[in-house]
Design a protein around this motif. Structure first.
Motif, PDB file in Angstrom:
ATOM      1  N   TYR A 103       0.638  -1.215   0.022  1.00 34.02           N
ATOM      2  CA  TYR A 103      -0.156   0.018   0.094  1.00 34.02           C
ATOM      3  C   TYR A 103       0.935   1.006  -0.083  1.00 34.02           C
ATOM      4  N   GLU A 106       0.010   4.242   1.901  1.00 35.89           N
ATOM      5  CA  GLU A 106      -0.360   4.255   3.301  1.00 35.89           C
ATOM      6  C   GLU A 106       0.988   4.038   3.853  1.00 35.89           C
ATOM      7  N   GLY A 153      20.733  -3.291  13.101  1.00 35.64           N
ATOM      8  CA  GLY A 153      21.442  -3.056  11.734  1.00 35.64           C
ATOM      9  C   GLY A 153      21.579  -1.551  11.709  1.00 35.64           C
ATOM     10  N   VAL A 156      18.878   1.800  12.438  1.00 34.92           N
ATOM     11  CA  VAL A 156      18.105   2.020  13.652  1.00 34.92           C
ATOM     12  C   VAL A 156      18.030   3.435  14.384  1.00 34.92           C
ATOM     13  N   ASN A 161      14.477   0.039  15.741  1.00 33.33           N
ATOM     14  CA  ASN A 161      14.338  -1.453  15.222  1.00 33.33           C
ATOM     15  C   ASN A 161      13.483  -2.253  14.339  1.00 33.33           C
ATOM     16  N   ARG A 163      11.100  -3.796  15.619  1.00 30.37           N
ATOM     17  CA  ARG A 163       9.939  -3.558  16.555  1.00 30.37           C
ATOM     18  C   ARG A 163       9.319  -2.295  15.851  1.00 30.37           C
ATOM     19  N   ARG A 184      -2.871  -2.193   9.677  1.00 32.08           N
ATOM     20  CA  ARG A 184      -2.382  -1.034   9.127  1.00 32.08           C
ATOM     21  C   ARG A 184      -2.672   0.082   9.639  1.00 32.08           C
ATOM     22  N   LEU A 185      -2.437   0.205  11.083  1.00 40.10           N
ATOM     23  CA  LEU A 185      -2.682   1.469  11.686  1.00 40.10           C
ATOM     24  C   LEU A 185      -1.718   2.059  12.383  1.00 40.10           C
ATOM     25  N   ARG A 186      -1.890   3.191  12.422  1.00 44.28           N
ATOM     26  CA  ARG A 186      -0.731   4.165  13.398  1.00 44.28           C
ATOM     27  C   ARG A 186      -1.243   4.389  14.656  1.00 44.28           C
ATOM     28  N   PRO A 217       9.047   7.378   2.761  1.00 38.70           N
ATOM     29  CA  PRO A 217       9.390   7.841   1.249  1.00 38.70           C
ATOM     30  C   PRO A 217      10.957   7.445   1.307  1.00 38.70           C
ATOM     31  N   PRO A 288      15.708  14.870   1.819  1.00 41.50           N
ATOM     32  CA  PRO A 288      14.533  15.112   0.873  1.00 41.50           C
ATOM     33  C   PRO A 288      15.031  15.688  -0.292  1.00 41.50           C
TER      34      PRO A 288
ATOM     35  N   LYS B 187      18.863   0.229  22.002  1.00 36.04           N
ATOM     36  CA  LYS B 187      18.744  -1.141  21.462  1.00 36.04           C
ATOM     37  C   LYS B 187      19.042  -2.083  22.726  1.00 36.04           C
ATOM     38  N   ALA B 244       7.037  13.882   1.376  1.00 45.59           N
ATOM     39  CA  ALA B 244       8.229  13.397   0.545  1.00 45.59           C
ATOM     40  C   ALA B 244       9.295  14.953   0.519  1.00 45.59           C
ATOM     41  N   MET B 245       8.752  15.778   1.011  1.00 40.49           N
ATOM     42  CA  MET B 245       9.443  17.092   1.285  1.00 40.49           C
ATOM     43  C   MET B 245      10.094  16.982   2.615  1.00 40.49           C
ATOM     44  N   LEU B 349      -8.161   4.243  11.012  1.00 38.22           N
ATOM     45  CA  LEU B 349      -8.218   3.510   9.565  1.00 38.22           C
ATOM     46  C   LEU B 349      -7.025   3.354   9.003  1.00 38.22           C
ATOM     47  N   PRO B 350      -6.831   2.271   7.915  1.00 39.19           N
ATOM     48  CA  PRO B 350      -5.784   2.427   7.370  1.00 39.19           C
ATOM     49  C   PRO B 350      -6.032   3.523   6.272  1.00 39.19           C
ATOM     50  N   LEU B 351      -4.831   4.355   6.127  1.00 44.72           N
ATOM     51  CA  LEU B 351      -4.863   5.627   5.503  1.00 44.72           C
ATOM     52  C   LEU B 351      -5.858   5.747   4.404  1.00 44.72           C
ATOM     53  N   ASP B 381      -2.328  10.209  10.815  1.00 46.80           N
ATOM     54  CA  ASP B 381      -2.200   8.963  11.561  1.00 46.80           C
ATOM     55  C   ASP B 381      -3.530   8.068  11.227  1.00 46.80           C
TER      56      ASP B 381
END
Lengths: 468, 468
Positions: A103, A106, A153, A156, A161, A163, A184-186, A217, A288, B187, B244-245, B349-351, B381
Motif C-alpha cells: 500500500y 499508506e 542493523g 536504527v 529496530n 519492532r 495497518r494502523l498508526r 519515502p 529529502p 537497543k 516527501a518534502m 483507519l488504514p490511511l 495517523d
C-alpha cells in the motif's frame, strides 16, 4: 514443562496431516548456525504452505507435547534456532514468502514470515518506497526471524529496530489459535500489546506468520562521509551536531584496530586514510529531494574541525565512493572472522556512558590478559560490537580457557553502567546464563509467568531466552 | 477473581503502614471524569511518596484482595480511572512528580509517573531539547496515565505515540515486586518486552512509577499553514507530497462543520477563510536550523494547487499567526462540547480507507437519522474524531435512545475497513463491550491468560479493558 522429542511414530502421524511438500529433508543447513559453535537437532523439518498449516503443526505439537523450533533464515548469532539433542519439529517458514500486499499510499507492506529481507526491500523500492531495515544477512534472513529477534542493523538510529517497523502481526499462538493482527494502523489502543510481546520473544510465545510493515519515502539525496575523530567522546559530540542538522541515517564508529585487520588480511577495500587513525566515524545522510548531502557533510566537517572533534575526512563525491566507504564498515566482520575472536560482544550502553566504558573496560581487559580489542558499531544507538582478539602471532585457541572470564569482565562493566549484554542479537541459547545473572528479578518472574500462561506445555522453542 | 472493596477496617490498617500525608481526602476530583458520564468510588485515596510505598500499597491490596485503581491526572475519556461502587484504593501518583534526571547528550529524560506533561515538556525545553508528546490535557495529564493509555496527540505523525517515546519503565507489578527497567538504551534485546505490555494496559497489569523518555533536537524553524482541500482524498495526496518534502510534524483534517460550530458559538478564534470551506488541513512543519518552512509550505501549496488538491490557503507569517491557526484546530473540541454530541468516536483507519469510510459511513448515518457530523483530527495517523450531532434546533437529549445504534453504525463501518474503535483514548470501561465484539478471539484469550498470570487476585484496575 518443556516439549519433548518428535519420535519417528509421531513424525509419521504429523506427516499424514500435512499437505504434500510440507516435510523437508533434514539437511545440514537446518542444524548448523553461522558461527559453527552449536549443532541443532530435528525430528522433522516441516515447511507449512500457509498459516492454517502452521496452526495444524502447533496443534499437533501441543497435543503430543512435542517441542517446536521456528526456523527463519538460520542467520541468528545466539543459537535461538538451534536446539540440540531434543529432536524437535523444525518449523521452517521458507514456503511462506509472499509479499501479500503493498500500500504505497499508506506506506505499508504486508509480508509473510518467510519473505527474505532483501525481497521485502526490493518490493518497497518497486513501489517507490523504502523499507529501512538493513543488516549484513539481508540476503538470507527472513522477516519472521528478524521480527522474532527484534533485529537492528545500520539504520536504527533513524528508523528504529524491527519492532518499530512493524504495525501488526499474524501469528500462531502456542495453543494453536491464530492471532489475526495484520493491522495497518498508526494508532490503535485496543488492549494489550501482543505484537510487541511476540517481537523479541524469539519464538518462545508463538510463531509469527506474517507482518504489516512500515515503509518510508525514499530519501531524495544520500551522502556519506568518513571522518577521523579525536576519540569516542568527540564522536558523540559530532553525532549531536549531525543530528541537529537533520537527516542522519547511520553513524558508525570504526576503530584503528578494525582498519588494521582489514589491511593485515589484505581484504579488497580501499583504506580511506594514508595513516590509519585511532578512531573514525562513518556518517550517512538521507535528505529529502533538493537536499545537498555533500554540502551538509562539509558543514559538519567544518564545525567538527573547529571544535577539535574532527581532524581529517573523506566525503563521497559519487555513489561509487559511497559504496567504497560503506564497504570498509561492512567488511570489518569478515576481517574479525579471519583474525579469530576470543570473544564477541554485542552490547549497548546509555550514549553518554560509551566513552567511559571503552576506556575503563579496555583497561581492565588489558590488565587481565594480553589481547587486542576491535570496538566498532552503531554508535548512534549506543550499540558496540566489542570484540576481543589475541595479540599478533597467537591464536584464539590459546585463550579458550580464558574466554568466559574475559567475557565476564565486559558484561560486568556493561551492567555497571546500565547497559545491555544483548543489544541486537537477542538471548537465544548463548546468553541464557547472562539473562539469569543480569536480568531484573521482577522481569524474569513476569516473563516466566507469561510463558507458562501462554505455553503451558512448554512446546515453543524450549530452552531459548528463559532457559529450562 | 476480581479485587474487592477497601472496608473502613482495612483502610485503617493500610493507613497504619504508610507515611504521613499518604492518605488524601476523598474529594470529588478523584471520583468524576471529564465528560461527566460516570462517577467512581474510593475506599481511600492514597498518594505514596515513592516507589517503595507504591509497592507497600500493592502488597497490602494483594494480601487482602482489595481492588486498586491507579490514578494520574484524571483526564482519561473512557472511564479507566473511574471504578464505580467497588470502593477501591485510588492510588494517586500526584506526589511522585520529580524529573529524576535529564541527559541532554543522550536525548533522554527520566520522569516519575506523577509528573505533569507540561512540566516534562518544560524540563526538556530547559535542556535545549524537545519532548514531543502534546495533547489538549497536557496541563493536567500525568506521565503515568499517558503511558498507561499510550496517549497520542498532535505530533504522532512525526514522533509516534507515548509508547514510541518511552525507553524504559519502573513499575510495581501486581505481586508487589518492583520492575527496575529505567533503561536509557536504544537497543536492548534481553527478554520479553514488558515495557510495551504495561504501556497501553491501562493499569490492569501494574502501576507505572517512572519512565525514561526520549527527547529530540528542537526544530530550528517551524511553520504552519491552513490549506483548503478538495476533500479527504485530496488531503491524503497532499499529505504524501508534504512527507516527501520532509519535516511534517502534524497534518490535521478540519471539516466545514467544525468551522461552523466555532462560528455558531462565537468562540474567540479567527476564521481562516471568508467562506467556510467543506474541508481544510492544518500542516505543521519543523525543520532543522537554516530551513525555511514558509517557503516549503509555499512550494507545497503550489504543487497541491497545480494537482487540483488545494484551492486556497493561509501560510502563517509569524509565531502569532501560527498560534491563531492552531487555535482554530484546538478550539473545535470546545465547540463540539457546546453543541452537544450524540456520540463521539475516536477511530483509526488504514490511511487509504479514510476517504471511502467518511463517505460511506456518512451516507449510512444520514440514512438512519437526521444529524450533523463533525469529522476532524489527526489525518496523518488515520485517526479521526468522528462525532455526531443533532441538527440545528434539536438537542442531544432527543437522541439518547438512538445513540448506541448510531455508534454501532460507525463501529461496524470502521471494523469492515480494518480500523480500530479506539485510536488514542484506550478501552477503559466505556469500550469493554466493543472490545468483546470487535476484538480478535485469540488476542482476547491471550490477554486474559496474561492478566490471570500476572494478577491472579484480580486487584489491578478490575473491570477495565477486559471487563469482569
Amino acid at each position: 514443562m518443556t516439549g519433548g522429542p518428535l519420535t519417528p511414530d509421531l513424525r509419521d502421524a504429523l506427516a499424514g496431516q500435512l499437505s504434500d511438500g510440507a516435510l523437508r529433508e533434514v539437511s545440514d543447513a537446518y542444524l548448523s548456525e553461522p558461527r559453527g559453535t552449536w549443532r541443532g537437532s530435528a525430528g522433522a523439518v516441516v515447511a507449512p504452505r500457509d498459516t492454517e498449516e502452521v496452526a495444524k503443526v502447533i496443534c499437533f505439537a501441543r497435543d503430543h507435547g512435542v517441542a517446536v523450533v521456528p526456523w527463519g533464515g538460520g542467520t541468528g548469532l545466539v543459537g535461538g534456532q538451534t536446539l540440540p539433542n531434543a529432536a524437535p519439529i523444525l518449523l521452517s517458514l521458507e514456503r511462506m514468502r509472499a509479499i501479500r500486499a503493498v500500500y504505497p499510499d499508506e506506506n505499508v507492506l504486508v509480508a509473510e514470515a518467510g519473505a527474505i529481507l532483501a525481497d521485502v526491500q526490493a518490493a518497497a523500492r518497486d513501489a517507490g518506497r523504502l523499507f529501512p531495515l538493513s543488516l549484513a544477512s539481508e540476503g538470507t534472513a527472513r522477516m519472521g526471524g528478524l521480527l522474532a529477534t527484534n533485529a537492528g542493523g545500520v539504520n536504527v538510529l533513524r528508523y528504529g529496530n524491527a519492532r518499530d517497523l512493524c504495525l501488526g502481526l499474524e501469528a500462531v499462538l502456542p495453543d494453536g489459535s491464530i492471532l489475526h493482527g495484520l493491522r495497518r494502523l498508526r494508532k490503535d489502543n485496543t488492549g494489550y500489546d501482543l505484537r510487541n510481546l511476540l517481537i523479541g520473544a524469539e519464538g518462545t510465545l508463538g510463531v509469527i506468520t506474517a507482518a504489516s510493515l512500515r515503509l518510508f519515502p525514499q530519501p531524495g539525496a544520500e551522502g556519506t562521509a568518513m571522518l577521523v575523530v579525536d576519540g569516542p567522546r568527540a564522536a558523540l559530540s559530532l553525532l549531536a551536531r549531525a543530528q541537529a542538522m537533520g537527516g542522519v541515517s547511520a553513524f558508525e564508529l570504526i576503530s584503528g584496530q578494525g582498519l588494521r585487520f582489514l589491511r593485515d588480511h589484505a581484504l579488497p577495500v580501499r583504506q580511506p586514510f594514508d595513516d590509519i587513525p585511532d578512531w573514525c566515524v562513518l556518517v550517512d545522510l538521507g535528505l529529502p529531494e533538493g537536499g545537498d548531502p555533500a554540502c551538509q557533510l562539509e558543514r559538519l566537517f567544518e564545525a567538527g574541525f573547529e571544535a577539535g572533534e574532527v581532524s581529517d575526512g573523506v566525503i563521497a563525491q559519487s555513489e561509487a565512493q559511497r559504496h567504497e566507504l560503506w564497504a570498509v564498515r561492512e567488511t570489518i566482520p569478515e576481517a574479525n572472522k579471519r583474525t579469530g575472536a576470543i570473544a564477541s560482544n554485542d552490547i549497548s550502553l546509555p550514549l553518554s556512558e560509551v566513552p567511559g566504558f571503552i576506556e575503563a573496560c579496555g583497561a581492565r581487559l588489558h590488565a587481565a590478559a594480553e589481547l587486542r580489542i576491535n570496538c566498532f558499531g552503531h554508535l548512534g544507538d549506543g550499540n558496540l560490537h566489542f570484540n576481543l582478539f589475541p595479540p599478533e602471532g597467537r591464536s584464539k585457541a590459546e585463550y579458550r580457557d580464558r574466554a568466559a572470564d574475559l567475557r565476564r569482565i565486559v558484561d560486568d562493566a556493561v551492567a555497571e553502567r546500565g547497559g545491555s549484554f544483548s543489544a541486537e542479537h537477542g538471548v537465544g541459547r548463548l546468553k541464557v546464563e547472562q539473562m539469569r545473572r543480569y536480568g531484573d528479578p521482577a522481569k524474569l518472574a513476569a516473563m516466566r509467568a507469561i510463558k507458562d500462561a501462554l505455553d503451558p506445555a512448554g512446546i515453543m522453542n524450549p530452552g531459548a531466552v528463559l532457559g529450562d
